[in-house]
Motif scaffolding. Structure first.
Motif, PDB file in Angstrom:
ATOM      1  N   UNK A  73     105.247  -4.829  28.255  1.00 20.90           N
ATOM      2  CA  UNK A  73     104.494  -5.351  29.390  1.00 20.90           C
ATOM      3  C   UNK A  73     103.561  -4.286  29.959  1.00 20.90           C
ATOM      4  N   UNK A  74     102.644  -4.721  30.809  1.00 24.11           N
ATOM      5  CA  UNK A  74     101.724  -3.777  31.441  1.00 24.11           C
ATOM      6  C   UNK A  74     101.220  -4.324  32.775  1.00 24.11           C
ATOM      7  N   UNK A  75     100.543  -3.455  33.479  1.00 21.40           N
ATOM      8  CA  UNK A  75      99.929  -3.826  34.752  1.00 21.40           C
ATOM      9  C   UNK A  75      98.729  -4.716  34.490  1.00 21.40           C
ATOM     10  N   UNK A  76      98.200  -5.441  35.422  1.00 20.16           N
ATOM     11  CA  UNK A  76      98.647  -5.513  36.805  1.00 20.16           C
ATOM     12  C   UNK A  76      99.633  -6.644  37.074  1.00 20.16           C
ATOM     13  N   UNK A  77      99.799  -7.579  36.122  1.00 24.11           N
ATOM     14  CA  UNK A  77     100.591  -8.784  36.420  1.00 24.11           C
ATOM     15  C   UNK A  77     102.055  -8.712  36.001  1.00 24.11           C
TER      16      UNK A  77
ATOM     17  N   UNK B 173     104.081  -0.850  27.927  1.00 26.68           N
ATOM     18  CA  UNK B 173     103.257  -0.714  26.733  1.00 26.68           C
ATOM     19  C   UNK B 173     103.104   0.745  26.312  1.00 26.68           C
ATOM     20  N   UNK B 174     103.270   1.664  27.245  1.00 21.87           N
ATOM     21  CA  UNK B 174     103.132   3.086  26.910  1.00 21.87           C
ATOM     22  C   UNK B 174     104.211   3.563  25.944  1.00 21.87           C
ATOM     23  N   UNK B 175     105.295   2.823  25.823  1.00 24.86           N
ATOM     24  CA  UNK B 175     106.379   3.211  24.910  1.00 24.86           C
ATOM     25  C   UNK B 175     106.276   2.515  23.555  1.00 24.86           C
ATOM     26  N   UNK B 176     105.181   1.842  23.299  1.00 23.56           N
ATOM     27  CA  UNK B 176     105.028   1.014  22.103  1.00 23.56           C
ATOM     28  C   UNK B 176     105.286   1.770  20.803  1.00 23.56           C
ATOM     29  N   UNK B 177     104.670   2.921  20.614  1.00 30.75           N
ATOM     30  CA  UNK B 177     104.828   3.639  19.345  1.00 30.75           C
ATOM     31  C   UNK B 177     106.248   4.180  19.163  1.00 30.75           C
TER      32      UNK B 177
ATOM     33  N   UNK C  44      98.728  -5.112  18.441  1.00 30.77           N
ATOM     34  CA  UNK C  44      98.491  -5.530  17.056  1.00 30.77           C
ATOM     35  C   UNK C  44      98.072  -4.362  16.166  1.00 30.77           C
ATOM     36  N   UNK C  45      97.188  -3.520  16.657  1.00 27.85           N
ATOM     37  CA  UNK C  45      96.715  -2.382  15.859  1.00 27.85           C
ATOM     38  C   UNK C  45      97.846  -1.383  15.622  1.00 27.85           C
ATOM     39  N   UNK C  46      98.646  -1.148  16.637  1.00 25.88           N
ATOM     40  CA  UNK C  46      99.774  -0.222  16.488  1.00 25.88           C
ATOM     41  C   UNK C  46     100.810  -0.794  15.518  1.00 25.88           C
TER      42      UNK C  46
END
Length: 164
Positions: free
Chosen positions: A63-67, A89-93, A125-127
């Motif tokens: 998930x991510x900001x703002x919602x 989302x910052x922990x995706x990798x 998707x790219x990650x």
């Protein structure tokens, strides 16, 4: 006119969403770890269909900001008894090495195959592609468009910067 509108909604929205759930849920196997981003009603229905057929899998909602829309998805999945993890989302990798498939919703699918969705979906998707993880896009046919997008800055939405 009302009957025609009701029939359109039934055929293009309700039936399409159920068909997507049926087809996409077949891609979920026993023991899979599925990653999804934010909230999509089509993705939720897909998970419900897989769970209903008795498949045991785990969902990681990024998930991510703002919602922070993913919180709603986690709540619904948890109430159904589906094992969930919530992450930014910052922990995706860091998370992706344990994922078997990524499922995302879409706002639109364009004629050249471009998928339009909320901010952050392209990064997911790219990650996932970098980790050789398949990405499944759940998009109803009424969201298909004959438009073609050639680059990312052809049609950006402007919003209140204070909302971020």
């Amino acid at each position: 006119l009302v009957e025609t509108i009701d029939q359109f909604i039934q055929d293009k929205v309700i039936d399409a969403s159920n068909t997507i759930a049926e087809v996409a849920s077949a891609k979920i196997q026993e023991g899979d770890v599925i990653l999804t981003y934010a909230f999509s009603s089509s993705v939720l229905k897909t998970f419900q269909a897989a769970h209903k057929r008795g498949c045991h899998f785990r969902v990681i909602v990024v998930d991510s900001r703002p919602h922070f829309e993913g919180k709603k998805l986690v709540s619904r999945l948890f109430s159904m008894g589906i094992s969930c993890t919530y992450a930014y989302i910052t922990s995706l990798s860091y998370i992706l090495p344990q994922v078997t498939t990524v499922f995302v919703g879409a706002a639109s699918a364009l004629a050249n195959g471009t998928v339009v969705s909320r901010v952050g979906t392209a990064a997911v998707a790219v990650t996932a592609e970098a980790f050789n993880i398949p990405v499944v896009v759940c998009c109803e046919t009424y969201k298909f468009s004959h438009r073609v997008q050639l680059d990312a800055i052809t049609h950006n939405e402007l919003g209140d910067p204070d909302a971020l």
